[in-house]
Design a protein around this motif. Structure first.
Motif, PDB file in Angstrom:
ATOM      1  N   SER A 117       0.839  -1.211   0.000  1.00 50.52           N
ATOM      2  CA  SER A 117       0.000   0.000   0.000  1.00 50.52           C
ATOM      3  C   SER A 117       0.863   1.245   0.000  1.00 50.52           C
ATOM      4  CB  SER A 117      -0.997  -0.007   1.162  1.00 50.52           C
ATOM      5  OG  SER A 117      -0.331  -0.150   2.389  1.00 50.52           O
ATOM      6  N   SER A 118       2.150   1.111   0.331  1.00 47.51           N
ATOM      7  CA  SER A 118       3.020   2.306   0.219  1.00 47.51           C
ATOM      8  C   SER A 118       3.061   2.797  -1.222  1.00 47.51           C
ATOM      9  CB  SER A 118       4.451   2.078   0.697  1.00 47.51           C
ATOM     10  OG  SER A 118       4.683   0.818   1.167  1.00 47.51           O
ATOM     11  N   GLU A 119       3.034   1.858  -2.186  1.00 45.96           N
ATOM     12  CA  GLU A 119       3.042   2.319  -3.569  1.00 45.96           C
ATOM     13  C   GLU A 119       1.713   2.981  -3.928  1.00 45.96           C
ATOM     14  OE1 GLU A 119       2.897  -0.227  -6.953  1.00 45.96           O
ATOM     15  OE2 GLU A 119       3.855   1.285  -8.196  1.00 45.96           O
ATOM     16  N   ARG A 137      -5.346  -0.432   1.529  1.00 42.79           N
ATOM     17  CA  ARG A 137      -5.194  -1.640   2.354  1.00 42.79           C
ATOM     18  C   ARG A 137      -4.037  -2.472   1.815  1.00 42.79           C
ATOM     19  NH1 ARG A 137     -11.391  -3.432   3.947  1.00 42.79           N
ATOM     20  NH2 ARG A 137     -11.772  -1.625   5.272  1.00 42.79           N
ATOM     21  N   THR A 138      -3.619  -3.442   2.604  1.00 44.14           N
ATOM     22  CA  THR A 138      -2.406  -4.180   2.232  1.00 44.14           C
ATOM     23  C   THR A 138      -2.513  -5.659   2.579  1.00 44.14           C
ATOM     24  OG1 THR A 138      -0.018  -4.305   2.551  1.00 44.14           O
ATOM     25  CG2 THR A 138      -1.294  -3.636   4.465  1.00 44.14           C
ATOM     26  N   PHE A 139      -1.757  -6.462   1.849  1.00 39.60           N
ATOM     27  CA  PHE A 139      -1.633  -7.879   2.193  1.00 39.60           C
ATOM     28  C   PHE A 139      -0.406  -8.116   3.083  1.00 39.60           C
ATOM     29  CE2 PHE A 139      -4.331  -8.072  -1.563  1.00 39.60           C
ATOM     30  CZ  PHE A 139      -5.253  -9.040  -1.204  1.00 39.60           C
ATOM     31  N   SER A 140       0.289  -7.037   3.464  1.00 41.23           N
ATOM     32  CA  SER A 140       1.557  -7.177   4.199  1.00 41.23           C
ATOM     33  C   SER A 140       1.385  -7.601   5.649  1.00 41.23           C
ATOM     34  CB  SER A 140       2.315  -5.846   4.201  1.00 41.23           C
ATOM     35  OG  SER A 140       2.729  -5.494   2.922  1.00 41.23           O
ATOM     36  N   LYS A 141       0.322  -7.183   6.286  1.00 35.50           N
ATOM     37  CA  LYS A 141       0.256  -7.283   7.748  1.00 35.50           C
ATOM     38  C   LYS A 141      -0.546  -8.509   8.190  1.00 35.50           C
ATOM     39  CE  LYS A 141       2.544  -3.427   7.753  1.00 35.50           C
ATOM     40  NZ  LYS A 141       3.899  -3.291   8.205  1.00 35.50           N
TER      41      LYS A 141
HETATM   42  C1  LIG Z   1       0.253   2.874   8.310  1.00 32.82           C
HETATM   43  C2  LIG Z   1       0.899   2.119   7.225  1.00 32.82           C
HETATM   44  N1  LIG Z   1       0.445   2.274   5.992  1.00 32.82           N
HETATM   45  C3  LIG Z   1       0.984   1.625   4.957  1.00 32.82           C
HETATM   46  C4  LIG Z   1       2.037   0.763   5.153  1.00 32.82           C
HETATM   47  C5  LIG Z   1       2.609   0.131   3.943  1.00 32.82           C
HETATM   48  O1  LIG Z   1       2.766  -1.204   3.991  1.00 32.82           O
HETATM   49  P1  LIG Z   1       2.988  -2.028   2.647  1.00 32.82           P
HETATM   50  O2  LIG Z   1       3.638  -1.119   1.665  1.00 32.82           O
HETATM   51  O3  LIG Z   1       3.822  -3.151   3.047  1.00 32.82           O
HETATM   52  O4  LIG Z   1       1.612  -2.401   2.191  1.00 32.82           O
HETATM   53  C6  LIG Z   1       2.563   0.562   6.419  1.00 32.82           C
HETATM   54  C7  LIG Z   1       3.717  -0.310   6.643  1.00 32.82           C
HETATM   55  O5  LIG Z   1       4.339  -0.381   7.649  1.00 32.82           O
HETATM   56  C8  LIG Z   1       1.974   1.264   7.492  1.00 32.82           C
HETATM   57  O6  LIG Z   1       2.435   1.134   8.737  1.00 32.82           O
END
Ligand SMILES: Cc1ncc(COP(=O)(O)O)c(C=O)c1O
Length: 375
Positions: A95-97, A224-228
């Motif tokens: 989601s950072s991108e 939103r993200t699949f990272s967490k």
């Molecule tokens: C608040 C928040 N938003 C977005 C992200 C982005 O995560 P990612 O790029 O892995 O989806 C993070 C990652 O630490 C976060 O803490």
């Protein structure tokens, strides 16, 4: 002049490069001794078992091909899951991108982006990277979004307002009433981003806040993200849902092919594995609550967290406490002079966090006086 300024000075470059902060990754656990990396809010468990199976059987054989640029197999699944049109969805390498695309599409030199502070470290970097000016609105004494001040910060130059719910690193949440207060007050042509990277860990009944608001307000984007919760931080896949015209412009500034086929396959398999996901999320929430209860009993004041981490506001004691945590093998995220964020790990890691915090407050009772809730 810093070393990087010295070297870049030899080249023609952007005048504002020096104002862009550097992102610092959470520290790894040192090798050779018992230590736990609790510095990046990662899921301590591997990817869901069915996700590993899906990658094994399909995605690994397609590496000679570029991935589907738009990630239709994921977009279609998300469209069905959230009951939205596929043209309201965009994928990103995390989601950072997605957040970067939104900032780059909407803002630039001479414009402003409002966000709470302290919050996600990447916001000032992304905003400065676009050429825009970050407008950091300090959190309230309770370490929550200061909604009236965020509203007051809006000017003609505002292009985007970011709400981080739950907030990284404090874990504090934004209520439905607060989000509505913000959306009702700001001009309808100013986009409001709900960054919900950790929403699955928020046990508040309003945990689906961003999507509910997207359906009711014309200017809401949700990231939103699949990272967490899904545990795919290393594969880099996240998504944004927003008004179709905004999503289309984000697509223009996106890096082509940023989301790999392996990541897309893993995301689809993750969406199919809702039961496995919910079990892990329940476990992490229970572990978070176990730590928070133990720390409260020890005398710590910890702000309530709706995420897979919690925050210790320690002011000038931050570095001293950080040293003690590191010595004990708890590798946390340290914001010198401000506080420490500790991710929820495995049961064993969390036991170590509890025991280490007990020793620290025993040795240094002043840690309890650095912050307390105002209510
Ligand atoms: C608040 C928040 N938003 C977005 C992200 C982005 O995560 P990612 O790029 O892995 O989806 C993070 C990652 O630490 C976060 O803490």
């Amino acid at each position: 002049m810093s070393a990087s300024e010295e070297s870049i000075a030899a080249f023609r470059h952007r005048d504002d490069l020096a104002s862009i902060p550097v992102y610092r990754q959470g520290k790894p656990a040192p090798a050779g001794r018992r230590a736990f990396k609790l510095s990046s809010n990662e899921n301590p468990y591997g990817p869901l078992p069915s996700v590993i199976k899906a990658i094994d059987s399909t995605a690994l054989t397609t590496m000679n091909r570029y991935p589907d640029m738009h990630g239709w197999k994921v977009v279609e699944r998300l469209a069905a899951k959230y009951d939205v049109s596929p043209d309201s969805i965009i994928l990103g390498a995390g989601s950072s991108e997605v957040i970067t695309e939104l900032v780059n599409a909407l803002s630039g030199a001479g414009t402003e982006v409002i966000f709470p502070w302290r919050s996600f470290e990447a916001y000032p970097i992304i905003v400065r990277g676009s050429g825009a000016t970050p407008v950091e609105v300090p959190l309230t004494a309770d370490l929550r979004h200061d909604i009236p001040s965020m509203i007051n910060a809006v000017t003609d130059r505002t292009r985007l307002i970011i709400v981080n719910n739950p907030n990284n690193p404090t874990g504090t949440t934004v209520s439905r009433a607060e989000a509505e207060q913000l959306l009702n007050a700001v001009p309808k042509d100013v986009v409001v981003l709900f960054d919900e990277a950790y929403y699955q860990f928020n046990t508040d009944p309003d945990t689906e806040l961003g999507m509910d608001l997207f359906r009711r307000y014309p200017n809401v984007v949700v990231a939103r993200t699949f990272s967490k919760a899904y545990g795919l931080a290393g594969l880099r896949i996240g998504f944004g849902i927003g008004p179709a015209p905004v999503i289309a412009e984000m697509g223009k500034v996106a890096l082509p092919f940023a989301v790999s086929d392996v990541a897309q396959t893993a995301a689809v398999a993750s969406l199919d594995a809702q039961d496995e996901l919910e079990e892990r999320v329940r476990d992490l929430i229970a572990e978070r609550d176990r730590i928070m209860t133990a720390l409260a009993e020890q005398g710590w004041h910890v702000p309530p967290s709706g995420a897979n981490y919690f925050w210790l506001q320690l002011g000038e004691l931050t570095d001293t406490v950080a040293e003690k945590l590191t010595e004990a093998g708890v590798i946390a995220r340290v914001f010198s002079g401000d506080g420490i964020r500790i991710s929820i790990g495995t049961h064993e890691a969390n036991d170590l966090v509890i025991d280490t915090c007990a020793a620290i407050i025993h040795e240094l009772p002043a840690v309890a006086d650095q912050w307390s809730p105002s209510r």
